[in-house]
Motif scaffolding. Structure first.
Motif: not given
Length: 299
Positions: A8, A12-13, A39, A43, A50, A64
């Protein structure tokens, strides 16, 4: 607090770095729906948002942005680790120096050397092509680990080395479909007065080919002699004449050069040797070459 899900975190990154779920999905080779779902799960597990929408775009929330600082450190450190590991593996990859007599068919040389670069600890090939006598001098000075040749080292040489027969096979006559159609009939009589390409006088098998033609009472038109077998096959592919090549490589030659097999000549034997300084074959790369020759190419 639940354990951090690094999958995850990676999603996200990637979204944070690309600024778009669609771009992140393309980079991750996933659908935008799949990335968006991951995502949302991330969260929910963290209990914070985020990203927030800004028109058609998305931007990071305060949480975030804070997480991004740590994610950068984590993934940059991971990339540095992989770079260090690659450098270490590259340093371990030893150089395997191979001399290839210029009279050895290139397709056989490739098939022989292929297993050496597929070993559990692969080598870095350093191939030198040239006349056998010059390669033997390099072997004597330990500038080569092994030589692949179409003939054994002669007894008259002063170099202390050993011949290892890898295998032997007959030859096959090849030609373009157009030539085959023009000179059809029973083999080898169909080759009478047909254009023919033969190896040069430095190639060990040339004398055997000429004797076969004489004994078969064949009188083809010799349109060219070639020390370089690859060049001879290039002329053959262009339709300049029929040519002979190892029967063991029949499928590869037909596929690579768009030619067809006209007939086999098992009485003309081509031999392939390894020449080494050591009497016994102990090097893993040399053993792989020998085993491939005996159990695959010349089986």
């Amino acid at each position: 607090m639940p354990a951090l899900n690094f999958k995850h975190l990676r999603y996200y990154w990637t979204v944070a770095k690309t600024g778009s779920i669609a771009k992140a999905a393309e980079k991750l080779h996933l659908t935008a729906h799949a990335v968006s779902g991951q995502i949302n799960e991330f969260e929910q597990s963290l209990g914070v948002e985020l990203f927030k929408k800004n028109g058609r775009n998305i931007e990071l929330t305060d949480a975030g942005r804070r997480i991004l600082v740590y994610a950068d450190d984590i993934f940059n450190s991971g990339d540095q680790l992989l770079d260090a590991l690659r450098d270490h593996l590259q340093a371990r990859r030893r150089t395997f120096r191979v001399g290839i007599a210029d009279t050895v068919p290139k397709v056989i040389a490739y098939r022989l050397l292929q297993p050496a670069i597929e070993l559990e600890e692969p080598v870095r090939l350093n191939c030198r092509e040239g006349r056998l006598d010059l390669l033997l001098a390099e072997l004597a000075l330990h500038r080569l680990d092994v030589i692949i040749a179409d003939r054994p080292m002669g007894t008259q040489t002063s170099i202390r080395a050993y011949n290892h027969l890898l295998g032997k096979c007959g030859l096959t006559v090849f030609g373009t479909p157009a030539l085959a159609k023009k000179y059809k009939g029973s083999f080898p009589a169909c080759l009478q007065q047909a254009p023919f390409l033969i190896p040069g006088e430095d190639v060990a098998v040339q004398g055997k080919i000429l004797r076969w033609m004489e004994e078969s009472e064949l009188h083809p038109i010799i349109v060219g002699e070639f020390d370089d077998g690859a060049l001879m096959k290039a002329f053959g592919r262009a339709g300049a004449g029929f040519f002979l090549a190892p029967t063991a490589m029949k499928k590869e030659i037909c596929s690579q050069h768009n030619v067809v097999a006209i007939g086999d000549v098992p009485s003309i034997i081509e031999e392939i040797y390894l020449i080494t300084i050591e009497r016994r074959l102990n090097d893993p790369a040399i053993l792989a070459i020998s085993q491939t020759a005996k159990h695959d190419i010349f089986a």
